[in-house]
Design a protein around this motif. Sequence first.
Motif, PDB file in Angstrom:
ATOM      1  N   SER A   1      39.984  49.605  48.593  1.00 39.42           N
ATOM      2  CA  SER A   1      39.933  47.578  50.027  1.00 39.42           C
ATOM      3  C   SER A   1      38.555  47.472  49.870  1.00 39.42           C
ATOM      4  O   SER A   1      38.292  46.469  50.371  1.00 39.42           O
ATOM      5  CB  SER A   1      40.832  47.994  50.596  1.00 39.42           C
ATOM      6  OG  SER A   1      40.730  49.267  51.265  1.00 39.42           O
ATOM      7  N   THR A   2      36.995  49.068  49.946  1.00 38.42           N
ATOM      8  CA  THR A   2      36.214  48.788  50.832  1.00 38.42           C
ATOM      9  C   THR A   2      35.444  48.095  49.793  1.00 38.42           C
ATOM     10  O   THR A   2      34.212  47.667  50.379  1.00 38.42           O
ATOM     11  CB  THR A   2      35.596  49.946  51.704  1.00 38.42           C
ATOM     12  OG1 THR A   2      35.719  50.819  51.179  1.00 38.42           O
ATOM     13  CG2 THR A   2      36.617  50.487  52.900  1.00 38.42           C
ATOM     14  N   ARG A   3      35.753  48.314  48.742  1.00 42.25           N
ATOM     15  CA  ARG A   3      34.599  48.007  47.457  1.00 42.25           C
ATOM     16  C   ARG A   3      34.657  46.554  47.649  1.00 42.25           C
ATOM     17  O   ARG A   3      35.016  45.700  47.929  1.00 42.25           O
ATOM     18  CB  ARG A   3      34.992  47.953  46.089  1.00 42.25           C
ATOM     19  CG  ARG A   3      34.298  48.332  45.343  1.00 42.25           C
ATOM     20  CD  ARG A   3      34.719  48.628  43.914  1.00 42.25           C
ATOM     21  NE  ARG A   3      34.115  47.896  42.686  1.00 42.25           N
ATOM     22  CZ  ARG A   3      34.038  48.456  41.783  1.00 42.25           C
ATOM     23  NH1 ARG A   3      35.159  49.477  41.493  1.00 42.25           N
ATOM     24  NH2 ARG A   3      33.068  48.534  40.676  1.00 42.25           N
ATOM     25  N   ARG A   4      33.441  46.195  47.183  1.00 40.44           N
ATOM     26  CA  ARG A   4      32.955  44.996  47.641  1.00 40.44           C
ATOM     27  C   ARG A   4      32.919  43.909  46.290  1.00 40.44           C
ATOM     28  O   ARG A   4      33.040  44.613  45.363  1.00 40.44           O
ATOM     29  CB  ARG A   4      31.154  44.455  47.496  1.00 40.44           C
ATOM     30  CG  ARG A   4      29.828  44.947  47.080  1.00 40.44           C
ATOM     31  CD  ARG A   4      29.145  44.726  47.518  1.00 40.44           C
ATOM     32  NE  ARG A   4      28.266  45.367  46.350  1.00 40.44           N
ATOM     33  CZ  ARG A   4      26.988  45.747  46.230  1.00 40.44           C
ATOM     34  NH1 ARG A   4      26.119  44.217  47.082  1.00 40.44           N
ATOM     35  NH2 ARG A   4      26.227  45.678  45.092  1.00 40.44           N
TER      36      ARG A   4
ATOM     37  N   ARG B   1      32.033  39.638  49.461  1.00 43.20           N
ATOM     38  CA  ARG B   1      33.016  40.241  50.569  1.00 43.20           C
ATOM     39  C   ARG B   1      33.941  41.474  49.796  1.00 43.20           C
ATOM     40  O   ARG B   1      33.581  41.922  49.000  1.00 43.20           O
ATOM     41  CB  ARG B   1      34.436  39.130  50.357  1.00 43.20           C
ATOM     42  CG  ARG B   1      34.718  37.554  50.753  1.00 43.20           C
ATOM     43  CD  ARG B   1      34.028  37.531  52.144  1.00 43.20           C
ATOM     44  NE  ARG B   1      34.441  36.208  52.341  1.00 43.20           N
ATOM     45  CZ  ARG B   1      33.656  35.250  52.951  1.00 43.20           C
ATOM     46  NH1 ARG B   1      32.123  36.616  53.761  1.00 43.20           N
ATOM     47  NH2 ARG B   1      33.171  34.275  53.279  1.00 43.20           N
ATOM     48  N   THR B   2      34.806  42.290  50.484  1.00 42.51           N
ATOM     49  CA  THR B   2      35.516  43.134  50.529  1.00 42.51           C
ATOM     50  C   THR B   2      36.694  42.933  49.779  1.00 42.51           C
ATOM     51  O   THR B   2      36.973  41.801  50.057  1.00 42.51           O
ATOM     52  CB  THR B   2      35.302  44.030  51.669  1.00 42.51           C
ATOM     53  OG1 THR B   2      36.251  43.507  52.674  1.00 42.51           O
ATOM     54  CG2 THR B   2      34.474  45.080  51.840  1.00 42.51           C
TER      55      THR B   2
END
Length: 135
Positions: free
Chosen positions: A54-57, A69-70
């Motif tokens: 979920s933190t991947r851009r 965004r992420t």
Amino acid sequence: MAEGSKEELTPQQVQATYQQIEKECSVMINKIAELEQELNEHSLVIKAFDKVDSTRRCFRMVGGVLVERTVAEVRPAVESNLDKIQQAVNQLQEQLKKKTEQRTQFIKKYNLASPQKTQVTDAEAPTKGGGSVLV
């Protein structure tokens, strides 16, 4: 008096009204197909989000501008859009159902032939006639 004038449509008016109803049905069918394609695309994006952190851009097109965004920020918007598109598809399907019923009633009221028969008749008409000679 008004009821009598409604039922006394000329054949041209009946044909024009029927063609208008058919055109409206076609437009709705095309729009439903377009929205269902968008539903499919949104579903694919959500499935892709399931496979990544979920933190991947990620990048999202907003008003013609590509924005970074992420996944965590974009996923709720994509899911919301998916729900809204599904609601729009459902509404259009209901409208199409009503329009189809209206078309069926119109066909019964004016004893119209099925669309396949009218298309064959229209296609054969020029070959039967004598060109520009009226009989």
